[in-house]
Design an enzyme around this catalytic site. Structure first.
Site, PDB file in Angstrom:
ATOM      1  N   ASN A 126       2.654   3.986   6.698  1.00 20.30           N
ATOM      2  CA  ASN A 126       1.460   3.605   7.476  1.00 20.30           C
ATOM      3  C   ASN A 126       1.330   2.080   7.605  1.00 20.30           C
ATOM      4  O   ASN A 126       0.291   1.582   8.005  1.00 20.30           O
ATOM      5  CB  ASN A 126       0.194   4.192   6.832  1.00 20.30           C
ATOM      6  N   GLU A 181      -3.912  -0.861   2.143  1.00 19.70           N
ATOM      7  CA  GLU A 181      -3.875   0.218   3.119  1.00 19.70           C
ATOM      8  C   GLU A 181      -4.444  -0.264   4.462  1.00 19.70           C
ATOM      9  O   GLU A 181      -5.106  -1.311   4.517  1.00 19.70           O
ATOM     10  CB  GLU A 181      -4.701   1.398   2.585  1.00 19.70           C
ATOM     11  N   HIS A 209       1.456  -0.133   5.109  1.00 21.83           N
ATOM     12  CA  HIS A 209       0.866  -0.870   3.986  1.00 21.83           C
ATOM     13  C   HIS A 209       1.904  -1.768   3.313  1.00 21.83           C
ATOM     14  O   HIS A 209       3.097  -1.479   3.320  1.00 21.83           O
ATOM     15  CB  HIS A 209       0.147   0.059   2.985  1.00 21.83           C
ATOM     16  N   ASP A 236       1.393  -4.006  -7.753  1.00 27.11           N
ATOM     17  CA  ASP A 236       0.326  -3.021  -7.881  1.00 27.11           C
ATOM     18  C   ASP A 236       0.534  -2.067  -9.054  1.00 27.11           C
ATOM     19  O   ASP A 236       1.589  -2.057  -9.687  1.00 27.11           O
ATOM     20  CB  ASP A 236       0.169  -2.229  -6.565  1.00 27.11           C
TER      21      ASP A 236
HETATM   22  C1  F6R Z   1       5.129  -0.551  -4.433  1.00 29.85           C
HETATM   23  C2  F6R Z   1       4.344  -0.888  -3.251  1.00 29.85           C
HETATM   24  C3  F6R Z   1       4.395  -0.062  -2.012  1.00 29.85           C
HETATM   25  C4  F6R Z   1       5.788   0.444  -1.668  1.00 29.85           C
HETATM   26  C5  F6R Z   1       5.756   1.299  -0.408  1.00 29.85           C
HETATM   27  C6  F6R Z   1       7.112   1.879  -0.087  1.00 29.85           C
HETATM   28  O1  F6R Z   1       4.915  -1.480  -5.470  1.00 29.85           O
HETATM   29  O2  F6R Z   1       3.635  -1.837  -3.292  1.00 29.85           O
HETATM   30  O3  F6R Z   1       3.886  -0.826  -0.935  1.00 29.85           O
HETATM   31  O4  F6R Z   1       6.642  -0.640  -1.491  1.00 29.85           O
HETATM   32  O5  F6R Z   1       4.839   2.326  -0.565  1.00 29.85           O
HETATM   33  O6  F6R Z   1       7.483   2.752  -1.110  1.00 29.85           O
HETATM   34  P1  F6R Z   1       8.939   3.385  -1.180  1.00 29.85           P
HETATM   35  O7  F6R Z   1       9.870   2.260  -1.466  1.00 29.85           O
HETATM   36  O8  F6R Z   1       8.877   4.369  -2.318  1.00 29.85           O
HETATM   37  O9  F6R Z   1       9.198   4.021   0.136  1.00 29.85           O
END
Ligand code: F6R
Length: 240
Positions: A135, A142, A137, A67
């Site tokens: 959450n 989301e 995701h 992303d």
């Molecule tokens: C990042 C992504 C997100 C993160 C998730 C956890 O490329 O796709 O899904 O993996 O938000 O983020 P952290 O590792 O910062 O807790």
């Protein structure tokens, strides 16, 4: 879904690196899906170390990231492109032309989604690395994202924007939209490695493994994938 539970962040990074090393030394020409955020930084340091020591070689590796934020200037340190260059690509012998991140010029840029999906379909991801949002995701899919989604543009939830505020000077600076690989795109990977640390991931990790599959908790789709390894620390595992 196989779980590996470790004591702390550093041990999670080591265990994830062992899996990555297994894959990276299994063939020359590989396609790997990568993630950003706090979870993979320790792993990327170890991947760079293995590469410096000649254990792995990225010259024939192609990467696709999950992303990218929409609306940040290209030189902003928090774009996922800049994150990846700094934390991994500039530290290994990869050809930057073989590294791909989605990019959308604005929240209506559907063409860029189609282009990224087309490119992804020309390859088969040997592995997709994932973190998980508090959450549930995966990527920036989301809660409520369709399980059949391909690369698309999403409006980030307040929870995700608040979680990611730590990387920005204020909440106002956190982008409201992002472009993300879809859930169907992620599920096409041959293997998935998910890493998570900390108590604020415990509920999401519990639900991913135990709640009946629902689009309200995107990570529950991973129950359907035949080859998922979840590497978590004991705090993230505390509700399992
Ligand atoms: C990042 C992504 C997100 C993160 C998730 C956890 O490329 O796709 O899904 O993996 O938000 O983020 P952290 O590792 O910062 O807790």
């Amino acid at each position: 879904m196989k779980f590996i539970i470790k004591e702390n962040y550093d041990e999670v990074a080591e265990a994830a690196n062992e899996e990555m090393r297994r894959i990276l030394t299994s063939a020359d020409s590989l396609t790997i899906g990568l993630a950003t955020g706090s979870s993979p930084i320790g792993l990327y340091k170890l991947m760079a170390k293995d590469n410096a020591e000649g254990i792995t070689d990225f010259t024939k590796v192609t990467t696709f990231n999950l992303d990218e934020y929409i609306g940040l200037p290209t030189d902003h340190p928090e774009t996922y492109r800049n994150f990846m260059n700094k934390n991994l690509f500039n530290q290994i012998n990869i050809n930057l032309n073989k590294t791909h991140l989605p990019y959308a010029s604005d929240k209506n840029d559907k063409n860029s989604c189609e282009e990224y999906e087309k490119m992804l379909n020309n390859y088969q991801l040997d592995v997709q690395l994932l973190g998980i949002g508090s959450n549930g995701h995966i990527g920036f899919n989301e809660p409520g994202s369709s399980f059949s989604s391909n690369t698309h543009i999403v409006e980030l939830t307040e929870k995700t924007r608040n979680d990611n505020q730590r990387f920005f000077a204020s909440l106002d600076e956190v982008p409201t939209h992002a472009i993300t690989m879809g859930i169907a795109s992620i599920m096409r990977a041959k293997e998935i490695i998910l890493i998570a640390c900390g108590e604020n991931k415990a509920q999401a990790i519990y639900e991913m493994a135990n709640v009946a599959k629902t689009e309200e908790i995107p990570a529950t789709i991973l129950q359907n994938h035949p080859n998922v390894i979840c590497i978590v620390d004991k705090d993230a595992a505390s509700k399992l």
